[in-house]
Enzyme design. Structure first.
Site, PDB file in Angstrom:
ATOM      1  CB  SER A 119      42.111  37.912  44.412  1.00  0.00           C
ATOM      2  OG  SER A 119      41.027  37.774  43.428  1.00  0.00           O
ATOM      3  CG  HIS A 140      41.763  43.524  42.656  1.00  0.00           C
ATOM      4  ND1 HIS A 140      41.863  43.229  43.947  1.00  0.00           N
ATOM      5  CD2 HIS A 140      40.893  42.118  42.324  1.00  0.00           C
ATOM      6  CE1 HIS A 140      41.380  42.372  44.390  1.00  0.00           C
ATOM      7  NE2 HIS A 140      40.538  41.582  43.440  1.00  0.00           N
ATOM      8  CD  GLU A 152      43.739  46.351  45.934  1.00  0.00           C
ATOM      9  OE1 GLU A 152      43.208  45.139  45.660  1.00  0.00           O
ATOM     10  OE2 GLU A 152      43.886  46.438  47.081  1.00  0.00           O
ATOM     11  CG  ASN A 190      41.627  39.724  48.766  1.00  0.00           C
ATOM     12  OD1 ASN A 190      40.450  39.754  49.313  1.00  0.00           O
ATOM     13  ND2 ASN A 190      41.869  39.389  47.612  1.00  0.00           N
TER      14      ASN A 190
HETATM   15  N1  LIG Z   1      35.066  36.249  42.237  1.00  0.00           N
HETATM   16  C1  LIG Z   1      35.434  37.270  42.846  1.00  0.00           C
HETATM   17  O1  LIG Z   1      34.799  37.776  43.599  1.00  0.00           O
HETATM   18  C2  LIG Z   1      36.828  38.056  42.239  1.00  0.00           C
HETATM   19  C3  LIG Z   1      36.662  39.219  42.689  1.00  0.00           C
HETATM   20  C4  LIG Z   1      37.957  40.066  42.370  1.00  0.00           C
HETATM   21  C5  LIG Z   1      39.104  39.261  41.527  1.00  0.00           C
HETATM   22  N2  LIG Z   1      38.666  38.032  41.154  1.00  0.00           N
HETATM   23  C6  LIG Z   1      39.695  37.216  40.240  1.00  0.00           C
HETATM   24  O2  LIG Z   1      39.166  37.398  38.817  1.00  0.00           O
HETATM   25  C7  LIG Z   1      39.622  36.153  38.271  1.00  0.00           C
HETATM   26  C8  LIG Z   1      38.629  35.297  37.633  1.00  0.00           C
HETATM   27  O3  LIG Z   1      37.869  35.074  38.634  1.00  0.00           O
HETATM   28  P1  LIG Z   1      36.082  34.508  38.437  1.00  0.00           P
HETATM   29  O4  LIG Z   1      35.647  34.516  39.887  1.00  0.00           O
HETATM   30  O5  LIG Z   1      35.577  35.338  37.254  1.00  0.00           O
HETATM   31  O6  LIG Z   1      36.335  32.915  37.898  1.00  0.00           O
HETATM   32  P2  LIG Z   1      35.393  31.874  37.094  1.00  0.00           P
HETATM   33  O7  LIG Z   1      35.942  30.530  37.697  1.00  0.00           O
HETATM   34  O8  LIG Z   1      34.079  32.472  37.485  1.00  0.00           O
HETATM   35  O9  LIG Z   1      35.902  32.202  35.623  1.00  0.00           O
HETATM   36  C9  LIG Z   1      37.147  31.898  35.351  1.00  0.00           C
HETATM   37  C10 LIG Z   1      37.017  31.900  33.682  1.00  0.00           C
HETATM   38  O10 LIG Z   1      38.352  31.481  33.167  1.00  0.00           O
HETATM   39  C11 LIG Z   1      38.330  30.816  32.266  1.00  0.00           C
HETATM   40  N3  LIG Z   1      39.362  30.246  31.635  1.00  0.00           N
HETATM   41  C12 LIG Z   1      40.159  29.150  32.226  1.00  0.00           C
HETATM   42  N4  LIG Z   1      41.310  28.951  31.786  1.00  0.00           N
HETATM   43  C13 LIG Z   1      41.510  29.931  30.667  1.00  0.00           C
HETATM   44  C14 LIG Z   1      42.243  30.004  29.627  1.00  0.00           C
HETATM   45  N5  LIG Z   1      43.322  29.537  29.525  1.00  0.00           N
HETATM   46  N6  LIG Z   1      42.021  31.050  28.708  1.00  0.00           N
HETATM   47  C15 LIG Z   1      40.993  31.935  28.980  1.00  0.00           C
HETATM   48  N7  LIG Z   1      40.035  31.517  29.845  1.00  0.00           N
HETATM   49  C16 LIG Z   1      40.352  30.593  30.653  1.00  0.00           C
HETATM   50  C17 LIG Z   1      37.380  29.461  32.667  1.00  0.00           C
HETATM   51  O11 LIG Z   1      36.700  28.828  31.804  1.00  0.00           O
HETATM   52  C18 LIG Z   1      36.105  30.570  33.396  1.00  0.00           C
HETATM   53  O12 LIG Z   1      35.255  30.697  32.553  1.00  0.00           O
HETATM   54  C19 LIG Z   1      40.467  35.351  39.149  1.00  0.00           C
HETATM   55  O13 LIG Z   1      41.851  35.976  39.034  1.00  0.00           O
HETATM   56  C20 LIG Z   1      40.078  35.962  40.503  1.00  0.00           C
HETATM   57  O14 LIG Z   1      41.069  35.834  41.515  1.00  0.00           O
HETATM   58  C21 LIG Z   1      37.698  37.447  41.424  1.00  0.00           C
END
Ligand SMILES: NC(=O)c1ccc[n+]([C@@H]2O[C@H](COP(=O)([O-])OP(=O)(O)OC[C@H]3O[C@@H](n4cnc5c(N)ncnc54)[C@H](O)[C@@H]3O)[C@@H](O)[C@H]2O)c1
Length: 282
Positions: A119, A140, A152, A190
């Site tokens: 993000s 994204h 995005e 964002n």
């Molecule tokens: N949650 C949202 O609304 C949203 C929206 C758009 C983008 N994002 C982006 O998406 C990404 C993930 O966010 P999320 O909300 O799913 O987070 P989350 O915490 O739900 O999931 C992250 C996952 O990554 C795993 N992880 C950690 N280290 C790792 C590694 N070295 N190798 C593989 N997996 C690993 C964790 O175990 C976890 O299951 C981030 O970059 C976030 O900025 C999130």
């Protein structure tokens, strides 16, 4: 190149949604995370969400079963080696993503595109960690991934046109709408959304109106489906603060200064819906 197998790194909120939409659209998916329980949880969530789509007659029972079959959970990252495209959706920390991108660059075929669902982290910086910066790009998705139409697509400084085309075509194949933006702090989504939420917090802090009153203004006056403070609680106040800090540091303009009330609430552990308390009680 025909993309048949897609690798998804990280099986959290976004990773499971991304695996879901690729599998539903007929791609084989290799889903990687660091612990079995995260993979189990992701498959559980995907199964429930697919079943809901079947119940609503968006897909058939056969399509539901076939989509689940296409997802292969793995704990060994080298198994991503036969993927035709990989998207990273791991925890939003630069060090974690940097380690993943260096390793994916080693594991993945030299001709494939590596995307990140970040993000806020610079795509240009992630690309520079690899031997293939022209093939690194931001893809994204928005939460919940199976429902939200927008993708995005973020070009890093070195991202090539053919890499952009791969991701644009994939987004369309997933029945999403790609929107092209260049790499800059917060991209477009964002950069524009977070200052709105931050300003709503200033309005509450300064006693201009209560949180419910601010939210009503946006719901009834601007036709937003939810007000900015409810949305901030849903996103997570810690996440909002992290993104405001990225904007403030990256763009250097005082208008991106995080609201002091936001900082105080995060210090108190009031992180919004996930912690039971934010601008509202849950
Ligand atoms: N949650 C949202 O609304 C949203 C929206 C758009 C983008 N994002 C982006 O998406 C990404 C993930 O966010 P999320 O909300 O799913 O987070 P989350 O915490 O739900 O999931 C992250 C996952 O990554 C795993 N992880 C950690 N280290 C790792 C590694 N070295 N190798 C593989 N997996 C690993 C964790 O175990 C976890 O299951 C981030 O970059 C976030 O900025 C999130």
């Amino acid at each position: 190149m025909q993309i048949q197998r897609v690798g998804v790194v990280g099986a959290g909120t976004m990773g499971n949604g991304i695996a879901h939409v690729f599998a539903r659209s007929g791609y084989a998916v290799t889903l990687f995370d660091v612990e079995q329980r995260f993979l189990d949880r992701a498959l559980d969530v995907i199964a429930k969400n697919l079943a809901r789509e079947t119940a609503k007659a968006k897909i058939t029972a056969e399509q539901e079963a076939a989509a689940l079959e296409r997802i292969m959970p793995v704990l060994d990252r080298s198994r991503l080696g036969d993927c035709d495209f990989i998207i990273e959706a791991a925890t939003e920390k630069f060090e974690i993503k940097a380690e993943i991108f260096r390793d994916l660059d080693r594991i993945a075929r030299a001709d494939i595109v590596l995307a990140s669902n970040t993000s806020s982290i610079s795509i240009t910086k992630l690309g520079a960690l690899t031997q293939r910066p022209a093939q690194v790009i931001g893809m994204h998705f928005f939460n919940p991934v199976p429902i939200m139409k927008l993708v995005e697509v973020i070009r890093g400084l070195a991202t090539s046109q053919s890499t952009y085309n791969v991701v644009r075509d994939l987004a369309i194949a997933l029945d999403k709408t790609p929107v092209e933006v260049n790499d800059a702090p917060g991209f477009v989504s964002n950069r524009v959304l977070m200052p709105l939420l931050n300003e709503a917090m200033y309005a509450v802090m300064e006693g201009v109106a209560t949180a419910p009153a601010v939210d009503e203004v946006f719901k009834l006056g601007m036709a937003h489906p939810m007000g900015p403070l409810t949305l901030a609680d849903f996103i997570g106040l810690d996440v909002c603060l992290d993104i405001m800090r990225v904007l403030h540091a990256g763009l250097g303009d005082p208008k991106y200064r995080p609201c002091p009330l936001l900082i105080k609430m995060v210090d108190a552990g009031w992180l919004g819906k996930k912690s039971g308390r934010g601008f509202y009680q849950y």
